[in-house]
Each structure stands twice: as C-alpha cells, then as structure tokens.
Design a protein around this motif. Structure first.
Motif, mmCIF file in Angstrom:
data_model
loop_
_atom_site.group_PDB
_atom_site.id
_atom_site.type_symbol
_atom_site.label_atom_id
_atom_site.label_comp_id
_atom_site.label_asym_id
_atom_site.label_seq_id
_atom_site.Cartn_x
_atom_site.Cartn_y
_atom_site.Cartn_z
ATOM 1 N N LEU A 51 0.834 -1.216 0.000
ATOM 2 C CA LEU A 51 0.000 0.000 0.000
ATOM 3 C C LEU A 51 0.865 1.261 0.000
ATOM 4 O O LEU A 51 0.614 2.198 -0.758
ATOM 5 C CB LEU A 51 -0.904 -0.022 1.247
ATOM 6 N N GLU A 52 1.883 1.263 0.846
ATOM 7 C CA GLU A 52 2.750 2.446 0.962
ATOM 8 C C GLU A 52 3.427 2.813 -0.353
ATOM 9 O O GLU A 52 3.765 3.962 -0.592
ATOM 10 C CB GLU A 52 3.862 2.191 2.001
ATOM 11 N N MET A 53 3.659 1.802 -1.199
ATOM 12 C CA MET A 53 4.388 2.050 -2.447
ATOM 13 C C MET A 53 3.456 2.432 -3.598
ATOM 14 O O MET A 53 3.922 2.736 -4.696
ATOM 15 C CB MET A 53 5.208 0.802 -2.846
ATOM 16 N N LEU A 54 2.143 2.390 -3.358
ATOM 17 C CA LEU A 54 1.193 2.628 -4.452
ATOM 18 C C LEU A 54 1.330 3.997 -5.139
ATOM 19 O O LEU A 54 1.309 4.067 -6.370
ATOM 20 C CB LEU A 54 -0.236 2.498 -3.938
ATOM 21 N N PRO A 55 1.448 5.105 -4.368
ATOM 22 C CA PRO A 55 1.549 6.397 -5.062
ATOM 23 C C PRO A 55 2.727 6.441 -6.039
ATOM 24 O O PRO A 55 2.605 6.961 -7.144
ATOM 25 C CB PRO A 55 1.731 7.409 -3.913
ATOM 26 N N LEU A 56 3.846 5.844 -5.641
ATOM 27 C CA LEU A 56 5.016 5.830 -6.512
ATOM 28 C C LEU A 56 4.762 4.921 -7.721
ATOM 29 O O LEU A 56 5.088 5.275 -8.864
ATOM 30 C CB LEU A 56 6.237 5.348 -5.719
ATOM 31 N N ALA A 57 4.159 3.755 -7.484
ATOM 32 C CA ALA A 57 3.889 2.824 -8.591
ATOM 33 C C ALA A 57 2.951 3.472 -9.615
ATOM 34 O O ALA A 57 3.155 3.344 -10.826
ATOM 35 C CB ALA A 57 3.279 1.532 -8.043
ATOM 36 N N ILE A 58 1.960 4.197 -9.143
ATOM 37 C CA ILE A 58 1.015 4.848 -10.064
ATOM 38 C C ILE A 58 1.709 5.979 -10.827
ATOM 39 O O ILE A 58 1.491 6.162 -12.021
ATOM 40 C CB ILE A 58 -0.242 5.327 -9.306
ATOM 41 N N ARG A 59 2.579 6.705 -10.151
ATOM 42 C CA ARG A 59 3.304 7.772 -10.868
ATOM 43 C C ARG A 59 4.130 7.167 -12.002
ATOM 44 O O ARG A 59 4.125 7.658 -13.128
ATOM 45 C CB ARG A 59 4.221 8.537 -9.904
ATOM 46 N N LEU A 60 4.833 6.066 -11.709
ATOM 47 C CA LEU A 60 5.669 5.439 -12.741
ATOM 48 C C LEU A 60 4.801 4.884 -13.877
ATOM 49 O O LEU A 60 5.174 4.958 -15.052
ATOM 50 C CB LEU A 60 6.526 4.323 -12.121
ATOM 51 N N TYR A 61 3.644 4.353 -13.517
ATOM 52 C CA TYR A 61 2.712 3.846 -14.540
ATOM 53 C C TYR A 61 2.271 4.995 -15.458
ATOM 54 O O TYR A 61 2.295 4.872 -16.686
ATOM 55 C CB TYR A 61 1.499 3.214 -13.846
ATOM 56 N N ASP A 62 1.902 6.107 -14.863
ATOM 57 C CA ASP A 62 1.436 7.259 -15.652
ATOM 58 C C ASP A 62 2.555 7.824 -16.526
ATOM 59 O O ASP A 62 2.298 8.366 -17.593
ATOM 60 C CB ASP A 62 0.875 8.353 -14.731
ATOM 61 N N GLU A 157 -0.424 3.037 11.552
ATOM 62 C CA GLU A 157 -1.841 2.674 11.625
ATOM 63 C C GLU A 157 -2.701 3.595 10.746
ATOM 64 O O GLU A 157 -3.641 3.150 10.089
ATOM 65 C CB GLU A 157 -2.314 2.716 13.087
ATOM 66 N N GLN A 158 -2.339 4.887 10.730
ATOM 67 C CA GLN A 158 -3.058 5.841 9.872
ATOM 68 C C GLN A 158 -3.034 5.375 8.418
ATOM 69 O O GLN A 158 -4.009 5.499 7.694
ATOM 70 C CB GLN A 158 -2.349 7.198 9.943
ATOM 71 N N VAL A 159 -1.881 4.839 8.022
ATOM 72 C CA VAL A 159 -1.734 4.366 6.643
ATOM 73 C C VAL A 159 -2.503 3.062 6.453
ATOM 74 O O VAL A 159 -3.278 2.908 5.505
ATOM 75 C CB VAL A 159 -0.236 4.165 6.303
ATOM 76 N N ARG A 160 -2.311 2.144 7.401
ATOM 77 C CA ARG A 160 -2.932 0.814 7.269
ATOM 78 C C ARG A 160 -4.450 0.906 7.165
ATOM 79 O O ARG A 160 -5.090 0.144 6.457
ATOM 80 C CB ARG A 160 -2.520 -0.041 8.472
ATOM 81 N N GLN A 161 -5.026 1.871 7.899
ATOM 82 C CA GLN A 161 -6.486 2.013 7.913
ATOM 83 C C GLN A 161 -7.059 2.285 6.519
ATOM 84 O O GLN A 161 -8.221 2.045 6.267
ATOM 85 C CB GLN A 161 -6.875 3.203 8.796
ATOM 86 N N ILE A 162 -6.246 2.788 5.628
ATOM 87 C CA ILE A 162 -6.742 3.104 4.279
ATOM 88 C C ILE A 162 -7.090 1.819 3.525
ATOM 89 O O ILE A 162 -8.047 1.765 2.767
ATOM 90 C CB ILE A 162 -5.689 3.945 3.518
ATOM 91 N N ASP A 163 -6.307 0.770 3.756
ATOM 92 C CA ASP A 163 -6.638 -0.532 3.143
ATOM 93 C C ASP A 163 -5.881 -1.630 3.888
ATOM 94 O O ASP A 163 -4.662 -1.758 3.720
ATOM 95 C CB ASP A 163 -6.257 -0.536 1.656
ATOM 96 N N TYR A 164 -6.621 -2.379 4.694
ATOM 97 C CA TYR A 164 -5.959 -3.389 5.529
ATOM 98 C C TYR A 164 -5.357 -4.520 4.701
ATOM 99 O O TYR A 164 -4.356 -5.108 5.083
ATOM 100 C CB TYR A 164 -6.936 -3.948 6.564
#
Ligand code: SF4
Length: 212
Positions: A51-62, A157-164
């Motif tokens: 989950l933590e790496m998603l913003p970076l993965a999406i940027r690279l995809y775009d 926990e703040q991050v995890r709550q976004i998608d367990y």
C-alpha cells in the motif's frame, strides 16, 4: 485501476499529515538529519507495505516507466533501497530519487516514539543523529513525558487504515515495490481492455466521408 488511484489519493493526504507531524517534532527537538546523509536508505532491513508504495507505482505507470522499473528492480542486487541515488563511493552520501512519493516508513524514520517492553514511551533516534546532536538527544529524553514524540505505530496505523489488505503486511522495501508495480500494471492492463470503443453516431453526416 480507479480503486488504486483512489487509495493513492488518500495516501497523499495522510503522507502530508505524517510528514508535518514527524518533521515538526524533529525540528522542535533539534534532532536534525545530517545534510546529504542516506544511511537509512542503505539499511538492508527497511520494510514497507505494498500500500505504501502505491503512489510511486502509479506515478511510474502514468509516466510509462512502470515496466522498465519493474525489470530493473527484479535484477537489483545492491543493499538498500532501489531508489536511493548514491553520491559517494561508500554510499553514505546520497539522496532519495523519489522524495515526493516516498513511502510512509521514510517519513516516520529519524526521531519518533515507540512503546518499550513495559509499555513506556521510548525514543527511537537514528545513530547519525545521535552522534551529531548528543545534547538535543539528552534534552529530548528528559522531556519524554512533557513533550512526547509522535509514535511510529500511530503513523503506520493511519496508513494501514486506508486498506488493511494491501497495508497489513510489511515486506523488504524493494519487494513491496515489485508487488505494487505488478498490481498497478495488472489493473492498468484490464482497465485499458475495458475502455469502451468510441461511438460514432449513425446520423453523423461526416461518417459517410470517412475512408472505409
Ligand atoms: S524511498 Fe527514498 S527515502 Fe525511502 S528508503 Fe528509498 S531512497 Fe530512502
């Protein structure tokens, strides 16, 4: 893909809050990181969730570089994070190559709190900061009760709550990035397949003029 983009947007908001909270504590306690230091990025034990790496993965995809980054990551054998840019022979000087999209763990590290064995608040401080600012460290330890540090587990926990499901398990940071890229590429592929064909209206007069 829309769901992943939605998660990345939520992460962006939380990342900003985390960065503000943890860097404010570090600044106020004068526990500054050494300029140009990248020792934490070289550590072989850095872990993050997919989950933590998603913003970076999406940027690279775009940007159209997700596939080539995935291949390079799968062949990467140096210790530490793939995205760390080394400026010195021993690697201790360098910088993050993806600073704006760095994962949560990189925003929590430096000086933050954790719970000790007896349930007491302890201060986790990187060894370089300890060596550079011994007096600030001493003062921060004395002030642990009156000025408690933000706790690492709260940020996580703040991050995890976004998608367990995606945020529940930590992996070595490069493995987490591989999985995030695979997920984004997989969902991106199916999203592109599902895109509706452009509809040409039957009564469009120009349609007759188009070549067959
Ligand atoms: S993402 Fe950036 S800050 Fe985090 S470990 Fe890698 S190089 Fe360092």
């Amino acid at each position: 893909m829309q769901r992943l983009r939605g998660l990345a947007e939520q992460l962006g908001v939380v990342y900003q809050q985390i960065s503000d909270t943890y860097s404010t504590y570090q600044r106020q306690r004068e526990l500054f990181c050494r300029s140009g230091c990248g020792e934490c990025c070289l550590h072989p034990g850095i872990e993050a969730s997919v989950l933590e790496m998603l913003p970076l993965a999406i940027r690279l995809y775009d940007e159209g570089t997700a596939e080539q980054t995935l291949e390079a990551l799968q062949q990467h054998e140096k210790p530490g994070c793939f995205f760390y840019q080394r400026f010195s022979e021993d690697g201790k000087q360098g910088q993050c190559g993806v600073y704006q999209q760095r994962p949560a763990i990189c925003r929590l590290f430096g000086a933050a709190g954790y719970t000790g064995r007896e349930g007491q608040v302890e201060l986790s401080v990187c060894k370089v900061i300890k060596a550079d600012h011994p007096q600030a460290l001493k003062d921060s330890l004395i002030a642990l009760e009156s000025d408690p540090p933000p706790m690492i587990r709260n940020g996580k926990e703040q991050v995890r709550q976004i998608d367990y499901e995606l945020g529940g398990r930590n992996l070595p940071i490069n493995d987490a990035m591989v999985q995030a890229l695979e997920k984004v590429l997989f969902e991106g592929y199916y999203a592109s397949m599902a895109e509706p064909e452009p509809v040409i209206p039957l009564d469009d007069p120009l349609d007759y003029a188009r070549p067959a």
